[in-house]
Design a protein around this motif. Sequence first.
Motif, PDB file in Angstrom:
ATOM      1  N   GLU A 139       0.818  -1.217   0.000  1.00  0.00           N
ATOM      2  CA  GLU A 139       0.000   0.000   0.000  1.00  0.00           C
ATOM      3  C   GLU A 139       0.852   1.268   0.000  1.00  0.00           C
ATOM      4  O   GLU A 139       0.368   2.354  -0.330  1.00  0.00           O
ATOM      5  N   GLN A 140       2.145   1.131   0.336  1.00  0.00           N
ATOM      6  CA  GLN A 140       3.049   2.283   0.273  1.00  0.00           C
ATOM      7  C   GLN A 140       3.540   2.431  -1.175  1.00  0.00           C
ATOM      8  O   GLN A 140       4.657   2.070  -1.524  1.00  0.00           O
ATOM      9  N   GLU A 141       2.689   2.973  -2.002  1.00  0.00           N
ATOM     10  CA  GLU A 141       2.948   2.992  -3.436  1.00  0.00           C
ATOM     11  C   GLU A 141       4.142   3.860  -3.814  1.00  0.00           C
ATOM     12  O   GLU A 141       4.749   3.667  -4.874  1.00  0.00           O
ATOM     13  N   GLU A 142       4.488   4.817  -2.961  1.00  0.00           N
ATOM     14  CA  GLU A 142       5.617   5.687  -3.294  1.00  0.00           C
ATOM     15  C   GLU A 142       6.960   4.994  -3.067  1.00  0.00           C
ATOM     16  O   GLU A 142       7.998   5.492  -3.504  1.00  0.00           O
ATOM     17  N   GLU A 143       6.968   3.857  -2.379  1.00  0.00           N
ATOM     18  CA  GLU A 143       8.194   3.111  -2.125  1.00  0.00           C
ATOM     19  C   GLU A 143       8.351   1.979  -3.135  1.00  0.00           C
ATOM     20  O   GLU A 143       7.375   1.413  -3.623  1.00  0.00           O
ATOM     21  N   LYS A 144       9.619   1.628  -3.432  1.00  0.00           N
ATOM     22  CA  LYS A 144       9.906   0.461  -4.256  1.00  0.00           C
ATOM     23  C   LYS A 144       9.828  -0.787  -3.389  1.00  0.00           C
ATOM     24  O   LYS A 144      10.009  -0.725  -2.171  1.00  0.00           O
ATOM     25  N   HIS A 145       9.590  -1.918  -4.022  1.00  0.00           N
ATOM     26  CA  HIS A 145       9.458  -3.164  -3.277  1.00  0.00           C
ATOM     27  C   HIS A 145      10.308  -4.283  -3.861  1.00  0.00           C
ATOM     28  O   HIS A 145      10.134  -5.446  -3.517  1.00  0.00           O
ATOM     29  N   THR A 146      11.239  -3.909  -4.737  1.00  0.00           N
ATOM     30  CA  THR A 146      12.018  -4.897  -5.466  1.00  0.00           C
ATOM     31  C   THR A 146      13.435  -5.032  -4.910  1.00  0.00           C
ATOM     32  O   THR A 146      13.919  -4.182  -4.171  1.00  0.00           O
ATOM     33  N   ALA A 147      14.085  -6.115  -5.305  1.00  0.00           N
ATOM     34  CA  ALA A 147      15.463  -6.385  -4.903  1.00  0.00           C
ATOM     35  C   ALA A 147      16.446  -5.794  -5.904  1.00  0.00           C
ATOM     36  O   ALA A 147      16.075  -5.350  -6.993  1.00  0.00           O
ATOM     37  N   CYS A 148      17.727  -5.794  -5.529  1.00  0.00           N
ATOM     38  CA  CYS A 148      18.829  -5.426  -6.421  1.00  0.00           C
ATOM     39  C   CYS A 148      19.863  -6.544  -6.393  1.00  0.00           C
ATOM     40  O   CYS A 148      19.981  -7.264  -5.397  1.00  0.00           O
ATOM     41  N   PHE A 149      20.595  -6.686  -7.485  1.00  0.00           N
ATOM     42  CA  PHE A 149      21.782  -7.531  -7.400  1.00  0.00           C
ATOM     43  C   PHE A 149      22.915  -6.958  -8.235  1.00  0.00           C
ATOM     44  O   PHE A 149      22.727  -6.050  -9.058  1.00  0.00           O
ATOM     45  N   TYR A 150      24.101  -7.508  -7.978  1.00  0.00           N
ATOM     46  CA  TYR A 150      25.345  -6.957  -8.519  1.00  0.00           C
ATOM     47  C   TYR A 150      26.244  -8.102  -8.949  1.00  0.00           C
ATOM     48  O   TYR A 150      26.396  -9.095  -8.227  1.00  0.00           O
ATOM     49  N   PHE A 151      26.823  -7.984 -10.147  1.00  0.00           N
ATOM     50  CA  PHE A 151      27.773  -8.974 -10.660  1.00  0.00           C
ATOM     51  C   PHE A 151      29.093  -8.292 -11.005  1.00  0.00           C
ATOM     52  O   PHE A 151      29.106  -7.178 -11.547  1.00  0.00           O
ATOM     53  N   GLN A 152      30.169  -8.987 -10.729  1.00  0.00           N
ATOM     54  CA  GLN A 152      31.492  -8.550 -11.166  1.00  0.00           C
ATOM     55  C   GLN A 152      32.255  -9.772 -11.654  1.00  0.00           C
ATOM     56  O   GLN A 152      32.224 -10.833 -11.015  1.00  0.00           O
ATOM     57  N   VAL A 153      32.920  -9.635 -12.793  1.00  0.00           N
ATOM     58  CA  VAL A 153      33.753 -10.706 -13.340  1.00  0.00           C
ATOM     59  C   VAL A 153      35.136 -10.138 -13.637  1.00  0.00           C
ATOM     60  O   VAL A 153      35.266  -9.035 -14.182  1.00  0.00           O
ATOM     61  N   ILE A 154      36.171 -10.890 -13.248  1.00  0.00           N
ATOM     62  CA  ILE A 154      37.561 -10.484 -13.445  1.00  0.00           C
ATOM     63  C   ILE A 154      38.269 -11.539 -14.294  1.00  0.00           C
ATOM     64  O   ILE A 154      38.200 -12.738 -13.993  1.00  0.00           O
ATOM     65  N   HIS A 155      38.934 -11.100 -15.335  1.00  0.00           N
ATOM     66  CA  HIS A 155      39.785 -12.007 -16.106  1.00  0.00           C
ATOM     67  C   HIS A 155      41.076 -12.197 -15.311  1.00  0.00           C
ATOM     68  O   HIS A 155      41.715 -11.206 -14.921  1.00  0.00           O
ATOM     69  N   PRO A 156      41.507 -13.430 -15.042  1.00  0.00           N
ATOM     70  CA  PRO A 156      42.720 -13.634 -14.237  1.00  0.00           C
ATOM     71  C   PRO A 156      43.946 -12.910 -14.763  1.00  0.00           C
ATOM     72  O   PRO A 156      44.798 -12.459 -13.984  1.00  0.00           O
ATOM     73  N   ASP A 157      44.054 -12.758 -16.064  1.00  0.00           N
ATOM     74  CA  ASP A 157      45.210 -12.061 -16.633  1.00  0.00           C
ATOM     75  C   ASP A 157      45.274 -10.608 -16.185  1.00  0.00           C
ATOM     76  O   ASP A 157      46.356  -9.997 -16.170  1.00  0.00           O
ATOM     77  N   ALA A 158      44.122 -10.050 -15.817  1.00  0.00           N
ATOM     78  CA  ALA A 158      44.081  -8.653 -15.386  1.00  0.00           C
ATOM     79  C   ALA A 158      44.664  -8.463 -13.986  1.00  0.00           C
ATOM     80  O   ALA A 158      44.897  -7.333 -13.560  1.00  0.00           O
ATOM     81  N   LEU A 159      44.924  -9.554 -13.279  1.00  0.00           N
ATOM     82  CA  LEU A 159      45.470  -9.480 -11.926  1.00  0.00           C
ATOM     83  C   LEU A 159      46.961  -9.791 -11.855  1.00  0.00           C
ATOM     84  O   LEU A 159      47.634  -9.419 -10.890  1.00  0.00           O
ATOM     85  N   SER A 160      47.462 -10.482 -12.842  1.00  0.00           N
ATOM     86  CA  SER A 160      48.807 -11.043 -12.738  1.00  0.00           C
ATOM     87  C   SER A 160      49.899  -9.977 -12.788  1.00  0.00           C
ATOM     88  O   SER A 160      49.987  -9.188 -13.734  1.00  0.00           O
TER      89      SER A 160
END
Length: 364
Positions: free
Chosen positions: A263-284
């Motif tokens: 009933e609180q229509e002005e508020e969001k009710h959804t989730a968020c997610f976050y992804f990160q991918v690293i190529h191993p060569d970028a760390l060496s």
Amino acid sequence: MSEEFRVVPVETHNALVEAAYKHRGYTQEESAYAAKFAAYASQHGIRTHNALKALHLDHLFGSGSQGCVPAAEIEKLDTKFEASQIWNANRKLGQATAYEALETCIEMADKYGVAQVSVDNAFHYLWGGGYVMEAAKRGYIAYTNCTAALAEVVPFGGKFPTLGTNPHSWGFPTTDAVGFPIVIDWATSVIAMGRVQQLAREGATLPPNAAVDKDGNPTTDPKEASALIPFGAHKGYGLSLINEIVAGFIGGSLPTVRNRAWEQEEEKHTACFYFQVIHPDALSAGAFAKGRDQSTNVKAVIDDILGHGNENCLLPGQIEAGAAQRSEKNGGLLFSEAEIDAFNELANECCAQSWDVSSFEIAK
């Protein structure tokens, strides 16, 4: 005595799961993603985030509520950062969205070394470890976190649940070093709510200091559990807080409103997610001792950690790798009779053929 499991062919499992999702209005593509991910979880012994959990969440907060919209389209927002993408999922099915986010991150990491995708207005993607495991099997380092569907965890020193179980998941490409990807994946509560539901279904008890009842008192009865407790006291609390703060930067909803208080229509009710991918060569840095390369150096580090009398210690992801080997040996997915009964309830819901438990072999 160990619990008896029956072997369900992957095709049989996927056909029913797809039928259940399509019955609820999802597209063939979305339903196939959902079935694929549920099978992947079951293959690796993740019983707390299998198809039963996924469809239960969908009933409570997804297509059965207002948290997920079948056939929704992802909106990819403009950004000035080439190795980043920002998405409005428009409440699309979480598994389908997460698979696309992972593939997008991998493609960008091949080009830029590191990549990230943040997703707003999402629906829960279930077992985060499955996505980073997939990336790790393909040679990448991957990380994901998400906000849980509900605030079910009391903060350290508190009484009222204002945090989600808020998992963190890391995957590392260590198959050459140890035979499987190291996957560090955990909810930030002592126990996941899916595990609570599983134990309630099977008549088992909770570990101590994992949950509280509706009055805030500790309980070991899964049917009385009203809220969960962070693991490691202030440490688990801090890790859980990370997810909510990251989501806050993305555009996240208030934890105590998420999938509640519509009933609180002005508020969001959804989730968020976050992804990160690293190529191993970028760390060496390239300066590995004794002429080792990156892969053999990672193995040497792990061997040192598990040496010195620690040879019997488990690595994160080892249990899942063992479960996958057992699934492969038996030629299918392993389910208890209680789980098969629950699948048959889904079959009745979508008018699909039910499973005859006696037709499935007993797992070895």
